[in-house]
Design an enzyme around this catalytic site. Structure first.
Site, PDB file in Angstrom:
ATOM      1  CG  HIS A 183      -1.942  -0.994   1.201  1.00 49.31           C
ATOM      2  ND1 HIS A 183      -2.772  -1.148   0.123  1.00 49.31           N
ATOM      3  CD2 HIS A 183      -2.296  -1.947   2.081  1.00 49.31           C
ATOM      4  CE1 HIS A 183      -3.590  -2.139   0.353  1.00 49.31           C
ATOM      5  NE2 HIS A 183      -3.321  -2.653   1.531  1.00 49.31           N
ATOM      6  CD  GLU A 424       3.165 -17.923 -19.220  1.00 51.09           C
ATOM      7  OE1 GLU A 424       3.642 -17.150 -18.398  1.00 51.09           O
ATOM      8  OE2 GLU A 424       1.979 -18.322 -19.154  1.00 51.09           O
ATOM      9  CG  ASP A 448       6.005 -18.260 -15.708  1.00 45.72           C
ATOM     10  OD1 ASP A 448       6.661 -18.681 -14.745  1.00 45.72           O
ATOM     11  OD2 ASP A 448       4.805 -17.959 -15.627  1.00 45.72           O
ATOM     12  CB  CYS A 495       1.719  -9.063 -20.341  1.00 42.25           C
ATOM     13  SG  CYS A 495       1.624 -10.852 -20.449  1.00 42.25           S
TER      14      CYS A 495
HETATM   15  C1  PEP Z   1       4.879 -13.878 -17.075  1.00 43.34           C
HETATM   16  O1  PEP Z   1       5.099 -15.056 -16.797  1.00 43.34           O
HETATM   17  O2  PEP Z   1       5.703 -13.127 -17.637  1.00 43.34           O
HETATM   18  C2  PEP Z   1       3.569 -13.282 -16.742  1.00 43.34           C
HETATM   19  C3  PEP Z   1       3.234 -12.078 -17.151  1.00 43.34           C
HETATM   20  O3  PEP Z   1       2.728 -13.992 -15.951  1.00 43.34           O
HETATM   21  P1  PEP Z   1       2.898 -14.217 -14.379  1.00 43.34           P
HETATM   22  O4  PEP Z   1       4.003 -13.287 -13.915  1.00 43.34           O
HETATM   23  O5  PEP Z   1       1.581 -13.921 -13.798  1.00 43.34           O
HETATM   24  O6  PEP Z   1       3.289 -15.655 -14.323  1.00 43.34           O
HETATM   25 MG    MG Z   2       3.498 -16.479 -16.290  1.00 47.11          MG
END
Ligand code: PEP
Ligand code: MG
Length: 559
Positions: A183, A424, A448, A495
């Protein structure tokens, strides 16, 4: 003068001022037991204290999502029932029953290997602390007494401490505990207040009242700076202020290079609170909605209606696309109500799409909810951890079956809903050409992907130095995926955390990445980088980086 190197800043900026050490002591409960006759009195005291605390939290919730979440905690029957049981059956006094309940529930959150959920422990402690102060007749936190400009140095800050901060007087914050999603980190970013969290041992290193510099740009604290150092940081603070103004002015502008290449800047979110704080950053959409939070914060698998309501609200609030990732639990993300079998290698085990393809009803419930939400915005569906075309075919067949079901019930949905996968796993990289032919978009999950390409556990501190997305093996994988996606005519986004990395942005742009999805607060910096170079220049840089044979060489090239 002493310079202490500290963590990556939670909220960037530079502050120079007096250190105010805030080390509140925990209110301890009396450990004595009570007689049978006293139980109803203690129960009454607890209920009164809880009701009074709740009234105050409801007032605070009018202007704060954090306190809205606290109302839910105050209303959670589990807390009430546990305290009641401890008073009536174990003959504990109200304070002791509350203290134990708070410790037990927060310990459960703290044990979860997910930073976001671990932070929920602070909410439970905060609500229970508020009730405890009422039971003990003690008034609020010492922070309210700050009457001159200071830099706040604390072991940890509760949400209610941060809500009470006078930002005219608090120039910056350093805490020993907390992560990027705590927070205090969120609050500091929202206020533009320089902050560093997770600076272990900081309250022992800074003497109270000392003049300090908080460099929450490069991650340093200087205690008792000499005149030359002070001047240096004053200049750095001025430069930073000017850059921030320039960045703010760009907020409504497209992420477009000087030679006209346009990319999307999107946010990664886990709930509506994240959505609301992301929208003001001028996002092009949400590139990753981590739906697992909905599952991890529930007491049972969320129903179709519950999920539909959550996805619909997000779809209506997000400008542009909303990419909902289907359930990604297992591995390091447990569910409180679903016992996963113990596995020797959980991150290589029964997780994400593997689990969903085995639990078809759970999967279908989520997919129907996503489809129904697609009637309310540009909702897209994305499958995590895919390793093969067969696996993807099965997921797509289930999606097709769900479309028929939703249609059969006469419910609205977008029959052309865009379907994508997270790339990933090394298998998805190597088979990107074939997978690209089956979907509408790719999103590269570098968290990942780095773990699996390098065979380095992303959550293991002992090997954290080897977890390096700048390793040529990872960067070349990224480039190969972008190339395969483009050859098949589909856009490729990212992402994973690398998408918000300022050092990597120009390289990714040069590789041809179409969409960068990240924690919203990183968007202004990435937008600035993209708008201040040409695509041609970025391409040349990416070529040099892809020729580099080591992470060290990559870093030398990108500076
Ligand atoms: C990733 O693996 O890069 C991803 C965005 O998913 P998470 O971090 O939730 O595994
Ligand atoms: Mg992931």
């Amino acid at each position: 003068m002493q310079k202490i190197s500290i963590n990556k800043p939670a909220s960037k900026g530079i502050a120079i001022g007096e250190a105010f050490l805030y080390t509140p002591r925990r209110l301890e409960a009396d450990k004595g037991l009570i007689s049978h006759k006293a139980t109803s009195r203690e129960l009454g005291r607890f209920k009164d204290a809880m009701a009074s605390a709740r009234r105050r939290i409801v007032e605070l919730a009018v202007n704060s999502d954090i306190f809205a979440a606290h109302v839910e905690i105050a209303d959670d029957p589990f807390i009430m029932e546990t305290v009641e049981f401890k008073i009536t059956s174990e003959h504990k006094n109200a304070e002791l029953a509350l203290e134990e309940t708070s410790d037990e529930i927060s310990a459960r959150f703290e044990a979860i290997d997910d930073e976001y959920l671990r932070e929920r422990a602070a909410d439970v402690k905060d609500v229970c602390g508020r009730v405890m102060r009422r039971l003990k007749g003690v008034s609020g936190s010492g922070i309210a007494g700050i009457d001159r400009p200071v830099i706040l140095v604390a072991d940890s800050l509760m949400p209610s401490d941060t809500a009470g901060l006078d930002t005219k007087l608090v120039l910056g914050v350093i805490t020993a505990e907390g992560g990027a999603t705590s927070h205090v980190a969120i609050m500091a970013r929202g206020l533009g207040l320089p902050a560093v969290v997770g600076a272990k041992g900081i309250t022992d290193m800074v003497p109270p009242g000392a003049e300090i510099v908080l460099d929450a740009v490069d991650g340093a604290v200087v205690v008792e700076p000499d005149a030359a150092t002070r001047e240096l940081y004053q200049a750095k603070a001025r430069d930073f202020g000017e850059k921030r103004k320039a960045l703010a002015a760009l907020s409504g502008l497209p992420a477009e290079t000087t030679d006209g290449r346009r990319v999307k800047l999107c946010a990664n979110v886990g709930n509506m609170r994240d959505v609301r704080s992301a929208v003001p950053f001028g996002i092009d959409g949400v590139g990753l909605f981590r739906s697992e939070f909905l599952y991890m914060e529930s007491q049972a698998f969320p129903t179709e209606e519950e999920q539909f309501a959550a996805y619909k609200a997000a779809a209506q609030a997000v400008p542009g696309e909303l990419v909902i990732r289907t359930l990604d639990v297992g591995g390091d993300k447990p569910l409180p109500y679903f016992p996963f079998e113990e596995e020797e290698n959980p991150c290589l085990g029964w997780r994400a799409i593997r689990m969903c393809l085995d639990m078809v009803e759970v999967f279908k419930t989520q997919i129907r909810a996503i489809l129904r939400a697609s009637a309310f915005g540009d909702v897209r569906i994305m499958f995590p951890m895919v390793i093969s075309g067969e696996e993807l075919d099965r997921a797509l067949e289930i999606l097709a079956a769900c479309k028929r079901e939703v249609e059969g019930h006469g419910m609205g949905y977008n029959p052309e809903i865009k379907r994508g996968i997270m790339v990933e796993t090394p298998a998805a990289v190597m088979c990107a050409r074939e997978l690209a032919g089956k979907v509408d978009f790719f999103s590269i999950g570098t968290n990942d992907l780095t773990q699996y390409v390098l065979a380095v556990d992303r959550g293991n501190r002992r090997v954290a130095a080897s977890f390096d997305p700048m390793h040529p093996a990872v960067l070349r994988s990224v480039a190969a995926v972008i190339e395969a996606g483009h050859a098949a005519g589909i856009p490729v986004g990212m992402c994973g955390e690398l998408a918000g990395n300022e050092k990597a942005a120009a390289v990714l742009l040069g590789m041809g990445l179409d969409e960068f999805s990240m924690t919203a607060s990183q968007i202004p910096d990435i937008r600035y980088i993209i708008r201040n170079r040409s695509h041609a220049e970025a391409k040349a840089l990416a070529e040099r980086v892809l020729d580099a044979g080591s992470a060290g060489e990559v870093r030398k090239i990108i500076g």
